[in-house]
Design a protein around this motif. Structure first.
Motif, short mmCIF file in Angstrom:
data_model
loop_
_atom_site.label_atom_id
_atom_site.label_comp_id
_atom_site.label_asym_id
_atom_site.label_seq_id
_atom_site.Cartn_x
_atom_site.Cartn_y
_atom_site.Cartn_z
N VAL A 121 49.75 39.56 50.03
CA VAL A 121 51.15 39.81 50.04
C VAL A 121 52.00 38.62 50.53
N GLU A 122 51.13 37.73 51.26
CA GLU A 122 52.17 36.50 51.68
C GLU A 122 52.54 35.65 50.76
N ILE A 123 51.76 35.56 49.53
CA ILE A 123 52.14 34.83 48.56
C ILE A 123 53.15 35.43 47.56
N GLY A 124 53.52 36.75 47.90
CA GLY A 124 54.80 37.35 47.11
C GLY A 124 54.25 38.38 46.41
N LEU A 125 53.14 38.79 46.45
CA LEU A 125 52.54 40.09 45.37
C LEU A 125 53.07 41.22 45.97
N SER A 126 53.42 42.15 45.09
CA SER A 126 53.97 43.26 45.59
C SER A 126 53.00 44.30 46.02
N ILE A 127 53.41 45.34 46.64
CA ILE A 127 52.38 46.59 47.05
C ILE A 127 53.14 48.04 46.60
N PRO A 128 52.46 48.65 45.61
CA PRO A 128 51.23 48.09 44.99
C PRO A 128 51.38 47.19 43.88
N ARG A 129 50.18 46.45 43.23
CA ARG A 129 50.33 45.57 42.33
C ARG A 129 49.11 45.40 41.22
N ASP A 130 49.26 44.85 40.20
CA ASP A 130 48.18 44.57 39.23
C ASP A 130 47.21 43.65 40.07
N PRO A 131 45.95 44.11 40.05
CA PRO A 131 44.89 43.24 40.60
C PRO A 131 44.85 41.80 40.27
N ILE A 132 44.31 40.91 41.21
CA ILE A 132 44.21 39.71 40.98
C ILE A 132 42.51 39.45 41.03
N ARG A 133 42.01 38.35 40.56
CA ARG A 133 40.55 37.98 40.52
C ARG A 133 40.30 36.76 40.12
N ILE A 134 39.03 36.27 40.76
CA ILE A 134 38.64 35.06 40.30
C ILE A 134 37.99 34.65 38.91
N GLU A 135 38.40 33.80 38.41
CA GLU A 135 37.88 33.31 37.06
C GLU A 135 37.46 31.97 36.84
N THR A 136 36.51 31.74 36.15
CA THR A 136 35.85 30.29 36.00
C THR A 136 36.12 29.97 34.63
N ASN A 137 36.49 28.59 34.39
CA ASN A 137 36.75 27.99 33.07
C ASN A 137 35.35 27.29 32.96
N LYS A 138 34.58 27.56 31.72
CA LYS A 138 33.34 26.94 31.20
C LYS A 138 33.43 25.63 31.23
N GLU A 139 34.29 25.01 30.74
CA GLU A 139 34.71 23.57 30.69
C GLU A 139 34.86 22.93 31.94
N LYS A 140 35.85 23.35 32.92
CA LYS A 140 36.30 22.67 34.08
C LYS A 140 35.46 22.99 34.99
N GLU A 141 34.78 23.99 35.21
CA GLU A 141 33.88 24.75 36.07
C GLU A 141 34.49 24.77 37.44
#
Length: 313
Positions: A45-65
C-alpha cells in the motif's frame, strides 16, 4: 516503563489491506498488544497499490537471474518503488526489538514466497524472502524476526517472546550488573561459553562505555540462537543440586521422576520450573527466585497450545 517495540505487517490485525481487500485476525498479535508497542506497515500500500488490487508476485529472468516484483495481470514492474520505500522505511527506524511479518507475501514473506519464471503461471520454487523482509533480515539479523504462521508453534513463539522481552529489559536497564544478575540463568540456557564472556566483563568491575557496548553486543549474539531442551534442563538440574542435601529421599525421588517425565515429553518444562521455584521459596533463595529464566516474558502470554508441528515444551 519501556515496552518492546515490534514492527508488524499491517494486514495482521490492523487493516484489511491484502490484495483481495481482506485481513487477518492473529491471536498472538492480539495478545501481545497490551505488552508491546506496535508499528504496523503495509509495503504494498505504501508504494501506491490500491485495496483491493491485482496481486503482485516475484518473477525471475532466466538470463539476468534477478528477482523482480511484477503485477502479473498488467506486467507492471514495481521493483524500484518497493526497493526505494523499503530502504527509506528501514533507514528511518529509530528503535525496534523485533518483527512479525506476513507469511508468503511477495513483500513480507520469510523463506516461503513463491517465485515464478517471467510470465509463467507455475512457480519455480517457494522458499524466497519478500522484498521488504529481505532487507529487514539483512539489517536486523541480530533481532527476532518471525511470520505469523510460525508463531502458532509453541516453541517458536516462546523463543520469540523470550528474545523480544530480554532485549527490552537490556535496553530499559541502566545498570548491566543488575541485568546480568537477574538474567544469568536465562543467558546460560542459551550459551554457557558466551555467558562466561559476560561474567568476565562483570567481574572486571570496569563497566566503561566500551565494555558496556561489548556486553550488549554479546547479548545480541547469544539470543540469535535458540534455547534447547537440554540447555534448559541443565539449568534446572544445577539449581536442584543446591538443594539436594536439604531434601529427603522421597522429595529427591519425586523430582528425578519429574525430570524423567520431561525427557519423555510427558510433561511441559513449566512443571519442572514450578517445582524448582517452590524449593527456592522454601529456602528463601532470592538469587533463584528473581531469575528471569522462569518468567522471561509476561505470564499472561503463556499459552502452550500450538499448531501441533515442531512442538518442544
Amino acid at each position: 516503563m519501556r515496552k518492546p517495540k515490534i514492527i508488524v505487517s499491517k494486514c495482521l490485525n490492523f487493516e484489511k489491506c491484502r490484495y483481495d481487500g481482506q485481513g487477518y485476525n492473529n491471536k498472538v498479535i492480539e495478545s501481545l498488544q497490551k505488552y508491546v508497542d506496535i508499528k504496523a506497515v503495509c509495503p504494498e500500500v505504501e508504494i501506491g497499490l490500491s485495496i483491493p488490487r491485482d496481486p503482485i508476485r516475484i518473477e525471475t529472468n532466466k538470463e539476468k537471474e534477478e528477482y523482480r516484483l511484477i503485477q502479473h495481470k498488467s506486467n507492471y514492474d514495481y521493483t524500484e518503488q518497493m526497493n526505494k520505500f523499503t530502504k527509506n522505511f528501514i533507514s528511518n527506524i529509530e528503535d525496534v526489538d523485533g518483527f512479525i511479518l506476513k507469511s508468503k507475501s511477495p513483500s513480507c514473506g520469510i523463506k516461503d514466497v513463491k517465485v515464478y519464471h517471467q510470465g509463467n503461471k507455475c512457480s519455480v520454487h517457494s522458499n524466497a524472502n519478500g522484498f521488504f523482509s529481505k532487507e529487514v533480515l539483512e539489517k536486523y539479523n541480530y533481532l527476532p524476526v518471525e511470520n505469523e504462521g510460525r508463531l502458532k508453534n509453541y516453541s517458536i513463539r516462546d523463543n520469540f517472546f523470550t528474545k523480544v522481552f530480554t532485549i527490552n529489559r537490556m535496553k530499559e536497564c541502566n545498570n548491566i550488573v543488575n541485568f546480568h544478575n537477574e538474567n544469568l540463568y536465562l543467558l546460560k540456557s542459551y550459551d554457557k561459553e558466551k555467558t562466561k564472556e559476560l561474567n568476565e566483563i562483570i567481574l572486571s568491575k570496569n563497566i566503561n562505555e566500551e565494555n558496556n557496548k561489548k556486553y550488549k553486543d554479546i547479548i545480541y549474539n547469544i539470543i540469535r540462537g535458540n534455547r534447547n531442551k537440554r540447555g534448559k534442563l541443565e539449568i534446572i538440574e544445577n539449581i536442584f543440586e543446591k538443594y539436594r542435601n536439604r531434601l529427603n529421599y522421597e522429595e529427591i525421588k519425586m523430582f528425578n521422576s519429574l525430570i524423567e517425565s520431561y525427557e519423555q515429553k510427558k510433561i511441559p518444562f513449566s512443571a519442572l520450573a514450578i517445582a524448582i521455584r517452590i524449593y527456592a521459596l522454601r529456602f528463601s533463595d532470592k538469587e533463584v527466585i528473581n531469575q528471569t529464566f522462569f518468567n522471561p516474558y509476561p505470564e499472561e502470554l503463556i499459552n502452550i497450545t500450538d499448531s501441533g508441528q515442531g512442538r518442544d515444551l
